[in-house]
Design a protein around this motif. Structure first.
Motif, PDB file in Angstrom:
ATOM      1  N   VAL A   6      78.687  47.450  23.197  1.00 40.96           N
ATOM      2  CA  VAL A   6      78.011  48.336  22.662  1.00 40.96           C
ATOM      3  C   VAL A   6      77.466  49.479  24.403  1.00 40.96           C
ATOM      4  CG1 VAL A   6      76.269  49.300  21.605  1.00 40.96           C
ATOM      5  CG2 VAL A   6      77.150  46.988  21.581  1.00 40.96           C
ATOM      6  N   ALA A   7      78.453  50.943  23.505  1.00 45.05           N
ATOM      7  CA  ALA A   7      77.794  51.859  24.588  1.00 45.05           C
ATOM      8  C   ALA A   7      77.949  53.297  23.711  1.00 45.05           C
ATOM      9  CB  ALA A   7      79.130  51.991  25.992  1.00 45.05           C
ATOM     10  N   GLY A   8      76.745  54.269  24.153  1.00 48.20           N
ATOM     11  CA  GLY A   8      77.299  55.472  23.675  1.00 48.20           C
ATOM     12  C   GLY A   8      78.563  55.797  23.970  1.00 48.20           C
ATOM     13  N   ALA A   9      78.641  56.836  23.710  1.00 52.13           N
ATOM     14  CA  ALA A   9      80.299  57.726  22.856  1.00 52.13           C
ATOM     15  C   ALA A   9      79.796  58.385  23.879  1.00 52.13           C
ATOM     16  CB  ALA A   9      81.250  58.104  21.707  1.00 52.13           C
ATOM     17  N   ARG A  10      79.164  58.628  24.594  1.00 54.31           N
ATOM     18  CA  ARG A  10      78.264  60.163  25.526  1.00 54.31           C
ATOM     19  C   ARG A  10      77.965  59.333  26.738  1.00 54.31           C
ATOM     20  NH1 ARG A  10      76.437  64.995  23.023  1.00 54.31           N
ATOM     21  NH2 ARG A  10      77.321  65.926  24.746  1.00 54.31           N
ATOM     22  N   ASP A  11      77.733  58.379  26.674  1.00 52.98           N
ATOM     23  CA  ASP A  11      77.773  57.939  28.072  1.00 52.98           C
ATOM     24  C   ASP A  11      78.204  57.891  29.235  1.00 52.98           C
ATOM     25  OD1 ASP A  11      76.543  56.195  30.165  1.00 52.98           O
ATOM     26  OD2 ASP A  11      76.336  54.032  28.599  1.00 52.98           O
ATOM     27  N   PRO A  12      77.393  58.991  30.257  1.00 48.07           N
ATOM     28  CA  PRO A  12      77.908  59.208  31.321  1.00 48.07           C
ATOM     29  C   PRO A  12      78.109  58.701  32.208  1.00 48.07           C
ATOM     30  CG  PRO A  12      75.368  59.486  31.653  1.00 48.07           C
ATOM     31  CD  PRO A  12      75.558  59.295  29.591  1.00 48.07           C
ATOM     32  N   LEU A  13      77.676  56.795  32.543  1.00 47.01           N
ATOM     33  CA  LEU A  13      77.907  55.772  32.853  1.00 47.01           C
ATOM     34  C   LEU A  13      79.052  54.957  32.804  1.00 47.01           C
ATOM     35  CD1 LEU A  13      74.089  54.958  34.101  1.00 47.01           C
ATOM     36  CD2 LEU A  13      75.856  56.567  35.580  1.00 47.01           C
ATOM     37  N   THR A  14      78.716  55.231  31.590  1.00 49.07           N
ATOM     38  CA  THR A  14      80.378  53.755  31.192  1.00 49.07           C
ATOM     39  C   THR A  14      81.136  54.608  29.631  1.00 49.07           C
ATOM     40  OG1 THR A  14      77.960  52.605  30.954  1.00 49.07           O
ATOM     41  CG2 THR A  14      80.481  51.985  29.714  1.00 49.07           C
ATOM     42  N   ARG A  15      81.894  55.141  31.325  1.00 45.70           N
ATOM     43  CA  ARG A  15      82.965  56.640  29.956  1.00 45.70           C
ATOM     44  C   ARG A  15      84.162  55.888  29.600  1.00 45.70           C
ATOM     45  NH1 ARG A  15      81.591  60.799  31.567  1.00 45.70           N
ATOM     46  NH2 ARG A  15      80.220  61.705  33.299  1.00 45.70           N
ATOM     47  N   ARG A  17      87.197  55.284  29.599  1.00 46.36           N
ATOM     48  CA  ARG A  17      88.164  54.738  30.415  1.00 46.36           C
ATOM     49  C   ARG A  17      87.873  53.265  30.133  1.00 46.36           C
ATOM     50  NH1 ARG A  17      86.977  56.168  35.508  1.00 46.36           N
ATOM     51  NH2 ARG A  17      86.128  58.123  35.341  1.00 46.36           N
ATOM     52  N   VAL A  18      86.851  53.442  30.911  1.00 47.35           N
ATOM     53  CA  VAL A  18      85.910  52.454  31.974  1.00 47.35           C
ATOM     54  C   VAL A  18      85.747  51.278  30.880  1.00 47.35           C
ATOM     55  CG1 VAL A  18      84.280  51.998  33.570  1.00 47.35           C
ATOM     56  CG2 VAL A  18      85.037  53.270  33.738  1.00 47.35           C
ATOM     57  N   ARG A  19      85.992  51.919  29.788  1.00 54.06           N
ATOM     58  CA  ARG A  19      85.208  50.838  28.760  1.00 54.06           C
ATOM     59  C   ARG A  19      86.449  50.410  28.349  1.00 54.06           C
ATOM     60  NH1 ARG A  19      82.057  54.688  26.421  1.00 54.06           N
ATOM     61  NH2 ARG A  19      83.263  55.520  25.261  1.00 54.06           N
ATOM     62  N   ALA A  20      87.603  51.225  27.766  1.00 55.93           N
ATOM     63  CA  ALA A  20      88.875  50.535  27.655  1.00 55.93           C
ATOM     64  C   ALA A  20      88.889  49.643  28.350  1.00 55.93           C
ATOM     65  CB  ALA A  20      89.349  51.700  27.295  1.00 55.93           C
ATOM     66  N   HIS A  21      89.644  49.590  29.536  1.00 58.91           N
ATOM     67  CA  HIS A  21      89.943  48.941  31.039  1.00 58.91           C
ATOM     68  C   HIS A  21      89.335  47.968  31.275  1.00 58.91           C
ATOM     69  CE1 HIS A  21      91.280  47.825  34.705  1.00 58.91           C
ATOM     70  NE2 HIS A  21      90.414  47.491  35.393  1.00 58.91           N
ATOM     71  N   PHE A  22      88.067  47.782  30.883  1.00 58.23           N
ATOM     72  CA  PHE A  22      87.583  46.490  30.452  1.00 58.23           C
ATOM     73  C   PHE A  22      87.292  45.777  29.334  1.00 58.23           C
ATOM     74  CE2 PHE A  22      83.703  43.654  28.888  1.00 58.23           C
ATOM     75  CZ  PHE A  22      83.683  42.833  30.272  1.00 58.23           C
ATOM     76  N   LEU A  23      87.998  46.040  28.378  1.00 59.89           N
ATOM     77  CA  LEU A  23      88.090  45.293  27.141  1.00 59.89           C
ATOM     78  C   LEU A  23      89.599  44.645  27.233  1.00 59.89           C
ATOM     79  CD1 LEU A  23      86.868  47.890  24.514  1.00 59.89           C
ATOM     80  CD2 LEU A  23      86.033  45.328  24.775  1.00 59.89           C
TER      81      LEU A  23
END
Length: 81
Positions: A6-15, A17-23
């Motif tokens: 769960v991340a904020g769409a405007r999260d400066p630390l969990t961007r 592209r990082v979320r997409a790669h992780f998923l």
């Protein structure tokens, strides 16, 4: 093993592209992007907290994303940085 991201769409630390790669590399993980949310999305978003509680209880996951109307625009001063 299952998990949830769960991340904020405007999260400066969990961007995004990082979320997409992780998923991509962890297909068993569920994901929820909270519109307008920052890095403290679990602190700031009722929707994110409801999603986590539902996941922990084995209930149905939210359809797509939390409603943008529930969230104030991202405020970096609230991110704890």
């Amino acid at each position: 093993m299952s998990g949830v991201l769960v991340a904020g769409a405007r999260d400066p630390l969990t961007r995004a592209r990082v979320r997409a790669h992780f998923l991509e590399t962890h297909p068993h993980i569920r994901s929820l992007a909270v519109p307008g949310g920052g890095h403290g999305v679990l602190r700031d978003s009722d929707c994110a907290r409801r999603a986590i509680r539902a996941w922990l209880a084995g209930r149905r996951w939210p359809d797509a994303a939390c409603k943008a109307a529930e969230h104030a625009p991202y405020d970096a001063s609230r991110s704890g940085r």
